[in-house]
Design a protein around this motif. Structure first.
Motif, PDB file in Angstrom:
ATOM      1  N   ALA A 202       0.980   4.513  -9.524  1.00 39.04           N
ATOM      2  CA  ALA A 202       2.190   4.756  -8.736  1.00 39.04           C
ATOM      3  C   ALA A 202       1.988   4.353  -7.277  1.00 39.04           C
ATOM      4  O   ALA A 202       2.842   3.685  -6.683  1.00 39.04           O
ATOM      5  N   SER A 203       0.853   4.751  -6.700  1.00 42.85           N
ATOM      6  CA  SER A 203       0.599   4.427  -5.292  1.00 42.85           C
ATOM      7  C   SER A 203       0.441   2.925  -5.095  1.00 42.85           C
ATOM      8  O   SER A 203       0.901   2.364  -4.091  1.00 42.85           O
ATOM      9  N   TRP A 204      -0.213   2.261  -6.057  1.00 40.10           N
ATOM     10  CA  TRP A 204      -0.362   0.800  -5.986  1.00 40.10           C
ATOM     11  C   TRP A 204       1.003   0.125  -6.067  1.00 40.10           C
ATOM     12  O   TRP A 204       1.297  -0.816  -5.318  1.00 40.10           O
ATOM     13  N   SER A 205       1.849   0.616  -6.953  1.00 42.25           N
ATOM     14  CA  SER A 205       3.166   0.018  -7.146  1.00 42.25           C
ATOM     15  C   SER A 205       4.050   0.210  -5.910  1.00 42.25           C
ATOM     16  O   SER A 205       4.769  -0.713  -5.493  1.00 42.25           O
ATOM     17  N   LEU A 206       3.987   1.395  -5.305  1.00 39.83           N
ATOM     18  CA  LEU A 206       4.768   1.630  -4.090  1.00 39.83           C
ATOM     19  C   LEU A 206       4.296   0.744  -2.947  1.00 39.83           C
ATOM     20  O   LEU A 206       5.105   0.198  -2.191  1.00 39.83           O
ATOM     21  N   LYS A 207       2.979   0.588  -2.844  1.00 43.76           N
ATOM     22  CA  LYS A 207       2.436  -0.311  -1.816  1.00 43.76           C
ATOM     23  C   LYS A 207       2.854  -1.758  -2.084  1.00 43.76           C
ATOM     24  O   LYS A 207       3.237  -2.488  -1.166  1.00 43.76           O
ATOM     25  N   LYS A 208       2.799  -2.144  -3.345  1.00 45.20           N
ATOM     26  CA  LYS A 208       3.163  -3.505  -3.743  1.00 45.20           C
ATOM     27  C   LYS A 208       4.635  -3.798  -3.445  1.00 45.20           C
ATOM     28  O   LYS A 208       5.016  -4.936  -3.159  1.00 45.20           O
TER      29      LYS A 208
END
Length: 271
Positions: free
Chosen positions: A238-244
């Motif tokens: 989730a955190s990777w996707s939000l950053k992406k």
């Protein structure tokens, strides 16, 4: 660029969120070419080392060329079965998967970098905070659970070489033999991170079978740690996707994807 190099040969675009992937038919032989997207800033030198180690163990398609700076990768094409989620959940597949995964986890090399999902999550979220990202939840609720889970297993780690992104698209299956691809996030980590990633779409009985296939036995500790690490796996994604979502130029809605994962774990309480 792809047209220049292969203008006299067949090629077609394959899937991929973080890279551009192509199937190349070169004088009757098939290869897969991966060209990372510009925003892909992963450590390809670490991946280069892991590819060398895996070639020796027959755990991935053979590497033909890999650039440790740009991440451009050319490998042989493996005509594997098209895995469905039903295949993925079958006992036959899970047995084959755990057999090869244990080999993967037991590969040793002092130069492999560490992958710490707890630090990765905090880094992703703190960077988003600095950019005044508008979260759908009080994000500190999630970070507090990360602290609890990390502390719980500080003295009970099962470290090994982990893939760290074992979704269905990164697993090939041919003649009841499993192969792995895409090692951009691979590194030394707790093996439960891989097991939890695999278990994401399994039910309780299937998770029990996964653990039994891997460890030979299952008790309350195995299952509790699997569920705790599933929380970490989901929050990392989730955190990777939000950053992406801040830099992605594809049609995929990374912010929506990240928030859907947060929706699914907001009520989880580490035991």
């Amino acid at each position: 660029m792809i047209d220049i190099f292969f203008k006299n040969h067949e090629y077609k675009k394959l899937g991929g969120l973080n890279n551009n992937n192509y199937l190349i038919n070169y004088f009757g032989k098939k290869y897969v070419l991966r060209i990372p997207c510009k925003e892909n800033k992963n450590d390809f030198s670490n991946e280069n080392l892991i590819l060398e180690l895996l070639n020796n163990e027959n755990l991935s398609p053979k590497k033909i060329y890999h650039n440790p700076e740009s991440g451009i990768l050319l490998s042989t094409y493996l005509n594997s079965s098209n895995l469905t989620f039903n295949d993925f959940k079958s006992k036959k597949f899970l047995k084959a998967l755990t057999k090869e995964l244990k080999k993967f986890h037991n590969i040793k090399n002092d130069n492999i970098k560490t992958f710490n999902p707890f630090l990765e999550i905090r880094s992703n979220i703190n960077n988003l905070k600095k950019l005044d990202f508008k979260f759908d939840y009080d994000i500190d609720i999630f970070l507090n659970k990360v602290d609890l889970i990390e502390k719980k297993y500080l003295d009970n780690k099962s470290l090994g070489l982990c893939h760290n992104d074992l979704n269905i698209s990164n697993i090939l299956y041919k003649d009841n033999k499993v192969y792995f691809i895409d090692f951009e996030f691979s590194g030394i980590c707790d093996i439960y991170f891989d097991l939890a990633t695999i278990s994401w779409f399994l039910n309780t009985d299937e998770r029990m079978f996964l653990l039994k296939s891997y460890f030979g036995e299952v008790d309350g500790f195995h299952l509790s740690k699997l569920y705790d690490y599933l929380y970490i796996v989901k929050l990392w994604n989730a955190s990777w996707s939000l950053k992406k979502s801040l830099t992605a130029k594809s049609d995929y809605d990374y912010k929506l994807g990240g928030n859907l994962i947060l929706d699914s774990i907001i009520s989880y309480s580490p035991s």
